[in-house]
Design a protein around this motif. Structure first.
Motif, PDB file in Angstrom:
ATOM      1  N   LEU A 237      40.081  46.021  44.368  1.00  0.00           N
ATOM      2  CA  LEU A 237      39.631  46.477  43.058  1.00  0.00           C
ATOM      3  C   LEU A 237      40.504  45.859  41.966  1.00  0.00           C
ATOM      4  CD1 LEU A 237      37.589  48.532  41.780  1.00  0.00           C
ATOM      5  CD2 LEU A 237      39.497  50.155  41.731  1.00  0.00           C
ATOM      6  N   ILE A 238      39.838  45.252  40.996  1.00  0.00           N
ATOM      7  CA  ILE A 238      40.523  44.698  39.828  1.00  0.00           C
ATOM      8  C   ILE A 238      39.816  45.265  38.609  1.00  0.00           C
ATOM      9  CG2 ILE A 238      41.306  42.599  38.666  1.00  0.00           C
ATOM     10  CD1 ILE A 238      40.864  41.115  41.329  1.00  0.00           C
ATOM     11  N   ILE A 239      40.345  46.362  38.084  1.00  0.00           N
ATOM     12  CA  ILE A 239      39.663  47.125  37.050  1.00  0.00           C
ATOM     13  C   ILE A 239      40.551  47.270  35.824  1.00  0.00           C
ATOM     14  CG2 ILE A 239      40.430  49.328  38.022  1.00  0.00           C
ATOM     15  CD1 ILE A 239      37.735  50.534  37.165  1.00  0.00           C
ATOM     16  N   ASP A 240      39.933  47.145  34.655  1.00  0.00           N
ATOM     17  CA  ASP A 240      40.648  47.285  33.388  1.00  0.00           C
ATOM     18  C   ASP A 240      39.630  47.724  32.344  1.00  0.00           C
ATOM     19  OD1 ASP A 240      41.882  46.207  30.697  1.00  0.00           O
ATOM     20  OD2 ASP A 240      43.513  46.162  32.155  1.00  0.00           O
ATOM     21  N   GLU A 241      40.068  48.505  31.374  1.00  0.00           N
ATOM     22  CA  GLU A 241      39.158  48.877  30.289  1.00  0.00           C
ATOM     23  C   GLU A 241      38.576  47.634  29.616  1.00  0.00           C
ATOM     24  OE1 GLU A 241      38.008  51.704  29.788  1.00  0.00           O
ATOM     25  OE2 GLU A 241      39.473  53.266  30.266  1.00  0.00           O
ATOM     26  N   ASP A 242      39.357  46.561  29.631  1.00  0.00           N
ATOM     27  CA  ASP A 242      38.913  45.264  29.128  1.00  0.00           C
ATOM     28  C   ASP A 242      38.427  44.437  30.317  1.00  0.00           C
ATOM     29  OD1 ASP A 242      38.612  42.662  28.191  1.00  0.00           O
ATOM     30  OD2 ASP A 242      40.433  42.694  26.980  1.00  0.00           O
ATOM     31  N   GLY A 243      37.113  44.325  30.477  1.00  0.00           N
ATOM     32  CA  GLY A 243      36.563  43.611  31.623  1.00  0.00           C
ATOM     33  C   GLY A 243      36.992  42.163  31.694  1.00  0.00           C
ATOM     34  N   ASP A 244      37.154  41.522  30.545  1.00  0.00           N
ATOM     35  CA  ASP A 244      37.583  40.123  30.534  1.00  0.00           C
ATOM     36  C   ASP A 244      39.006  39.989  31.085  1.00  0.00           C
ATOM     37  OD1 ASP A 244      35.185  39.229  29.493  1.00  0.00           O
ATOM     38  OD2 ASP A 244      35.866  39.341  27.405  1.00  0.00           O
ATOM     39  N   ARG A 245      39.850  40.945  30.781  1.00  0.00           N
ATOM     40  CA  ARG A 245      41.220  40.917  31.303  1.00  0.00           C
ATOM     41  C   ARG A 245      41.213  41.075  32.822  1.00  0.00           C
ATOM     42  NH1 ARG A 245      45.588  44.689  32.168  1.00  0.00           N
ATOM     43  NH2 ARG A 245      47.594  43.655  31.850  1.00  0.00           N
ATOM     44  N   ALA A 246      40.344  41.945  33.328  1.00  0.00           N
ATOM     45  CA  ALA A 246      40.243  42.124  34.780  1.00  0.00           C
ATOM     46  C   ALA A 246      39.776  40.837  35.446  1.00  0.00           C
ATOM     47  CB  ALA A 246      39.286  43.265  35.093  1.00  0.00           C
ATOM     48  N   ARG A 247      38.777  40.181  34.871  1.00  0.00           N
ATOM     49  CA  ARG A 247      38.285  38.921  35.458  1.00  0.00           C
ATOM     50  C   ARG A 247      39.336  37.826  35.380  1.00  0.00           C
ATOM     51  NH1 ARG A 247      33.528  41.402  33.772  1.00  0.00           N
ATOM     52  NH2 ARG A 247      33.900  40.943  31.581  1.00  0.00           N
ATOM     53  N   LYS A 248      40.144  37.841  34.346  1.00  0.00           N
ATOM     54  CA  LYS A 248      41.239  36.865  34.252  1.00  0.00           C
ATOM     55  C   LYS A 248      42.266  37.122  35.354  1.00  0.00           C
ATOM     56  CE  LYS A 248      43.899  33.734  32.154  1.00  0.00           C
ATOM     57  NZ  LYS A 248      45.215  33.939  32.792  1.00  0.00           N
ATOM     58  N   GLN A 249      42.550  38.382  35.663  1.00  0.00           N
ATOM     59  CA  GLN A 249      43.471  38.700  36.752  1.00  0.00           C
ATOM     60  C   GLN A 249      42.901  38.211  38.086  1.00  0.00           C
ATOM     61  OE1 GLN A 249      43.876  42.954  36.333  1.00  0.00           O
ATOM     62  NE2 GLN A 249      45.655  42.780  34.987  1.00  0.00           N
ATOM     63  N   GLN A 250      41.602  38.358  38.268  1.00  0.00           N
ATOM     64  CA  GLN A 250      40.972  37.870  39.490  1.00  0.00           C
ATOM     65  C   GLN A 250      41.084  36.348  39.590  1.00  0.00           C
ATOM     66  OE1 GLN A 250      36.683  38.152  39.729  1.00  0.00           O
ATOM     67  NE2 GLN A 250      36.741  38.542  41.944  1.00  0.00           N
ATOM     68  N   GLN A 251      40.831  35.657  38.523  1.00  0.00           N
ATOM     69  CA  GLN A 251      40.949  34.198  38.514  1.00  0.00           C
ATOM     70  C   GLN A 251      42.380  33.766  38.809  1.00  0.00           C
ATOM     71  OE1 GLN A 251      39.438  33.163  34.649  1.00  0.00           O
ATOM     72  NE2 GLN A 251      37.304  33.436  35.242  1.00  0.00           N
ATOM     73  N   ASP A 252      43.350  34.474  38.220  1.00  0.00           N
ATOM     74  CA  ASP A 252      44.755  34.133  38.451  1.00  0.00           C
ATOM     75  C   ASP A 252      45.142  34.358  39.914  1.00  0.00           C
ATOM     76  OD1 ASP A 252      44.966  33.517  35.783  1.00  0.00           O
ATOM     77  OD2 ASP A 252      45.971  35.392  35.220  1.00  0.00           O
ATOM     78  N   LEU A 253      44.584  35.400  40.540  1.00  0.00           N
ATOM     79  CA  LEU A 253      44.864  35.663  41.948  1.00  0.00           C
ATOM     80  C   LEU A 253      44.389  34.508  42.814  1.00  0.00           C
ATOM     81  CD1 LEU A 253      45.881  37.769  44.044  1.00  0.00           C
ATOM     82  CD2 LEU A 253      43.548  38.682  44.095  1.00  0.00           C
ATOM     83  N   PHE A 254      43.208  33.989  42.527  1.00  0.00           N
ATOM     84  CA  PHE A 254      42.693  32.850  43.274  1.00  0.00           C
ATOM     85  C   PHE A 254      43.498  31.588  42.971  1.00  0.00           C
ATOM     86  CE2 PHE A 254      39.205  35.497  44.392  1.00  0.00           C
ATOM     87  CZ  PHE A 254      38.631  34.906  45.509  1.00  0.00           C
ATOM     88  N   SER A 255      43.861  31.402  41.712  1.00  0.00           N
ATOM     89  CA  SER A 255      44.623  30.216  41.341  1.00  0.00           C
ATOM     90  C   SER A 255      45.956  30.165  42.066  1.00  0.00           C
ATOM     91  CB  SER A 255      44.849  30.194  39.823  1.00  0.00           C
ATOM     92  OG  SER A 255      43.629  30.067  39.139  1.00  0.00           O
ATOM     93  N   ALA A 256      46.574  31.333  42.288  1.00  0.00           N
ATOM     94  CA  ALA A 256      47.850  31.378  43.003  1.00  0.00           C
ATOM     95  C   ALA A 256      47.708  30.911  44.437  1.00  0.00           C
ATOM     96  CB  ALA A 256      48.406  32.800  42.978  1.00  0.00           C
TER      97      ALA A 256
END
Length: 327
Positions: A237-256
């Motif tokens: 689960l990658i959840i944030d009141e700001d959906g764009d911030r959550a999707r950025k965290q998901q992208q960063d996880l893959f980038s790592a």
């Protein structure tokens, strides 16, 4: 349901001194308890897993950690997701989880699986064996553990394990739940049908229709009503009141891990870890879970939050979002 909404902590890399590590674990468990989660889980590993971090990242021993959480919480159930049978003697494991149950006032769940991470077996000197070996061992272990959790003396002689009138005292109860975790449609699901109160399915979400059909078959083979076996799904689960911030965290996880998430085709996403991830604002996550998980007959959910679960307020947001969905 024994487990409707669980919170798993697979990550102890919080960027803080080791002395502050366990207080952060306690804070997450307490936040989960207050936010509507019914169970908190830790992994039973010695090294961090590929895709989450590097082997030398912090990893706490599970049952010591759960004992500490028993003293730090009041209502939430406690379990490993899941105990590696390959490095724990089954009679001793029955004693360990029963003691956790006594210490916690009846809040322990035995989560168990066959074991799979070969690297840590080699490093610690535990026999790994073949795929077949590991499931034979798990089958034998459950034949010992199941009666011991119910107050019976275990006498058993198998290829891997032996007990002679093994006792398990004291106990608070004779119905301590057994959870099996995994995605194996033949071996894991067959053992769950025979021994488990709960099955946590670990797979990509797009595989759930096939997994649920296979579980029905395993239950039918032994004449078990599948309604008596609770089923949950493990979700990232990658959840944030700001959906764009959550999707950025998901992208960063893959980038790592060297992957550009935006470049994956729909088919590639279905075959990647992204298919077991749910990212976005609360309303977006709810809709994803409804269509990708609960539409297939799954009744429960266990989530981890590898990107931000340790941040104050993150687990609370997840609980407030998910708990109404599972009532």
């Amino acid at each position: 349901m024994t487990i409707r909404l669980g919170y798993q902590m697979p990550n102890f890399s919080y960027g803080q001194p080791v002395r502050d590590l366990f207080p952060t674990v306690v804070a997450q468990a307490r936040e989960a308890e207050a936010a509507g989660f019914d169970t908190v889980f830790v992994m039973d590993h010695f090294y961090q897993l590929p895709g989450i971090g590097s082997p030398d990242d912090p990893m706490l021993e599970s049952y010591t950690t759960l004992g500490g959480l028993a003293a730090s919480t009041g209502r939430i159930q406690l379990s490993a997701l899941v105990t590696g049978n390959t490095y724990r003697n089954p009679a001793l494991l029955a004693k360990t989880v029963t003691t956790l149950d006594v210490v916690s006032g009846g809040r322990a769940v035995l989560g168990i699986g066959a074991g799979w991470f070969e690297m840590e077996h080699k490093a610690y000197g535990f026999e790994f064996g073949s795929f077949t070996d590991r499931f034979q061992r798990l089958d034998e272990a459950l034949q010992i553990i199941h009666p011991m959790l119910r107050g019976e003396r275990s006498t058993f002689t198998g290829e891997w394990y032996h007990t002679d009138e093994a006792m398990n005292e004291p106990r608070i109860r004779d119905d301590l739940p057994i959870l099996l975790g995994g995605g194996g449609e033949k071996k894991t699901f067959a053992l769950a049908a025979r021994y488990a109160d709960h099955l946590n399915i670990i797979c990509n979400a797009s595989e759930l229709p096939r997994k649920m059909a296979a579980l029905q078959e395993r239950c039918a083979e032994i004449g078990r009503d599948p309604k008596t076996l609770e089923v949950s799904f493990l979700a990232f689960l990658i959840i944030d009141e700001d959906g764009d911030r959550a999707r950025k965290q998901q992208q960063d996880l893959f980038s790592a891990n060297g992957v550009d998430l935006s470049s994956l085709s729909e088919e590639q996403r279905r075959n990647s870890p992204a298919d077991r991830q749910f990212a976005g604002a609360p309303d977006e996550v709810i809709e994803q879970l409804r269509s990708r998980v609960f539409a297939h007959g799954v009744q429960g959910l266990i989530v981890n939050m590898v990107t931000n679960g340790h941040e104050p307020g993150a687990v609370d947001l997840a609980g407030r979002t998910l708990a109404p969905l599972l009532r």
